[in-house]
Design an enzyme around this catalytic site. Structure first.
Site, mmCIF file in Angstrom:
data_model
loop_
_atom_site.group_PDB
_atom_site.id
_atom_site.type_symbol
_atom_site.label_atom_id
_atom_site.label_comp_id
_atom_site.label_asym_id
_atom_site.label_seq_id
_atom_site.Cartn_x
_atom_site.Cartn_y
_atom_site.Cartn_z
ATOM 1 N N GLY A 80 177.212 -1.515 -16.054
ATOM 2 C CA GLY A 80 177.068 -2.558 -15.053
ATOM 3 C C GLY A 80 176.287 -2.096 -13.842
ATOM 4 O O GLY A 80 175.530 -1.128 -13.900
ATOM 5 N N LEU A 87 173.742 -3.578 -12.544
ATOM 6 C CA LEU A 87 172.423 -3.616 -13.166
ATOM 7 C C LEU A 87 171.297 -3.586 -12.141
ATOM 8 O O LEU A 87 171.424 -4.118 -11.040
ATOM 9 C CB LEU A 87 172.287 -4.863 -14.039
ATOM 10 N N HIS A 88 170.194 -2.951 -12.544
ATOM 11 C CA HIS A 88 168.983 -2.893 -11.733
ATOM 12 C C HIS A 88 167.784 -3.014 -12.661
ATOM 13 O O HIS A 88 167.949 -3.215 -13.887
ATOM 14 C CB HIS A 88 168.939 -1.591 -10.916
ATOM 15 N N HIS A 147 167.761 -1.044 -15.990
ATOM 16 C CA HIS A 147 168.496 -1.669 -17.093
ATOM 17 C C HIS A 147 167.696 -2.837 -17.682
ATOM 18 O O HIS A 147 167.608 -2.997 -18.906
ATOM 19 C CB HIS A 147 169.840 -2.209 -16.601
ATOM 20 N N GLN A 162 184.174 9.516 -19.284
ATOM 21 C CA GLN A 162 183.051 10.354 -18.867
ATOM 22 C C GLN A 162 183.115 10.731 -17.390
ATOM 23 O O GLN A 162 182.191 11.353 -16.872
ATOM 24 C CB GLN A 162 181.724 9.677 -19.191
ATOM 25 N N GLN A 217 164.983 7.233 -20.107
ATOM 26 C CA GLN A 217 164.626 8.649 -19.977
ATOM 27 C C GLN A 217 165.372 9.322 -18.830
ATOM 28 O O GLN A 217 165.581 10.539 -18.875
ATOM 29 C CB GLN A 217 163.116 8.785 -19.754
ATOM 30 N N ASP A 244 168.345 9.583 -18.149
ATOM 31 C CA ASP A 244 169.459 10.330 -18.734
ATOM 32 C C ASP A 244 168.995 10.967 -20.043
ATOM 33 O O ASP A 244 169.552 10.709 -21.115
ATOM 34 C CB ASP A 244 170.645 9.400 -18.970
ATOM 35 N N LEU A 280 165.402 4.698 -10.522
ATOM 36 C CA LEU A 280 166.390 3.655 -10.295
ATOM 37 C C LEU A 280 167.714 4.064 -10.936
ATOM 38 O O LEU A 280 167.754 4.553 -12.061
ATOM 39 C CB LEU A 280 165.906 2.329 -10.877
ATOM 40 N N SER A 281 168.797 3.859 -10.200
ATOM 41 C CA SER A 281 170.122 4.253 -10.649
ATOM 42 C C SER A 281 171.160 3.390 -9.960
ATOM 43 O O SER A 281 170.983 3.014 -8.789
ATOM 44 C CB SER A 281 170.376 5.733 -10.323
#
Length: 343
Positions: free
Chosen positions: A42, A44-45, A48, A72, A181, A183, A222-223
């Protein structure tokens, strides 16, 4: 997301139980429609949404999961405060559409088809705690590939990721799935997991790794965690990407691995000193910068140069950095990028 009554309105079907989703999925099987899948937590940006768009371009139906995975997060990490923005997420998804690829009819478009938003109990029927020693039930671990890079700083992270993604793949049964990419270790580890476990949904060649989406002004990856950054933090945040690019330039100019890493460290240190006295006195701490083989994740030897590296195995140059209370990660690929990501 405790019950269907808690869900915001949406033009996209939202499934909170496995049974309800599987009824939808069986219908897609019967109709011979392909299903693409994007797994998210979730908040979202555009990163995503770029993955969702890739799926819309290539699949009849596109499913997105929204699930903040407790397994995690270590006990000291930010599970409780991780951003949860379901109403806004659904607004973004409902507004997203692409022209249908097989027709020029403007009325025919592809939109996200379903959202899988399960409860914690639905995903972990035996219960879940963040303390690995206290966990009960079935968990998945990819041995020998999760202790390097991010695994050094977050030793239980990939166990939690591999477990939840296995569950999601078993639930969603995607023909294709898409990961970013940013991650990179996670995405490559999951591709290996899919191969090792002989999965059909998806098969390894249908797990796609898509280039990192970045802020067009300064290159910041972006994160969802960027939401934690204060205005002062945000000014410093692009330092990690700048440091990685400095190391990349050094490497491609003939510097050794150790020399290239030192170049990146120097960039971060300069920014740390500047941030300490300005920018609202932001605290900057480098976690790591490292070069690893993209196939084995093994650390490159310090004296190696680009001419010494097998071109069949691109190098991952990655790093993590704390800006205030926010931990940022990023990476660039060295060598034949197309062997790792889909451009």
């Amino acid at each position: 997301m405790s019950s269907a009554q808690d869900l915001p309105p949406s033009g996209i079907p939202i499934f909170t139980t496995l049974a309800a989703y599987r009824e939808w999925r069986h219908r897609a099987f019967r109709e011979g429609k392909s299903v693409g899948f994007v797994a998210t937590m979730g908040a979202l940006h555009e990163g995503h949404l770029s993955l969702v768009k890739r799926s819309l371009q290539s699949n009849d139906l596109t499913v997105l999961s929204i699930f903040v995975n407790p397994a995690q997060f270590a006990p000291h990490e930010d599970l409780a405060t991780y951003p949860r923005t379901l109403p806004h997420d659904l607004e973004l998804l409902n507004a997203l559409s692409l022209p249908h690829p097989t027709t020029e009819d403007p009325a025919r478009v592809r939109k996200p088809s379903a959202v899988f938003a399960p409860t914690v109990l639905e995903m972990y029927p035996s219960g879940i705690t963040q303390d690995v020693a206290e966990q009960k039930g079935t968990f998945v671990e990819v041995k020998g590939y999760g202790h390097q890079m991010e695994g050094r700083s977050r030793p239980t992270f990939f166990r939690g990721v591999a477990t939840v993604v296995t569950k999601l793949f078993n639930a969603i049964q995607p023909d294709h799935t898409y990961f970013g990419q940013k991650d990179i270790q996670q995405a490559l580890l999951l591709k290996r997991m899919v191969k090792d476990l002989l999965m059909a949904y998806p098969s390894p060649d249908r797990l796609h790794i898509v280039p990192t989406m970045r802020d067009p002004t300064d290159g910041l990856a972006l994160s969802s965690r960027n939401a934690y950054l204060s205005p002062s933090d945000r000014r410093v945040a692009p330092t990690l990407y700048a440091a990685l690019n400095a190391a990349k330039s050094a490497w491609e100019s003939g510097a050794s691995k150790d020399e290239s890493i030192r170049t990146a460290v120097d960039v971060v240190e300069k920014a740390r000193q500047e941030a300490k006295s300005g920018y609202g006195e932001v605290d900057v701490q480098l976690d790591y910068v490292e070069m690893n083989d993209s196939d084995t994740f093994e650390v490159l030897e310090g004296g190696l140069k680009s001419t010494d590296v097998n071109p069949a195995h691109p190098v991952i140059l990655s790093g993590a950095m704390w800006v205030g209370r926010t931990r940022l990660i990023d990476n660039v690929l060295l060598g034949d990028v197309g062997k790792v990501i889909e451009l």
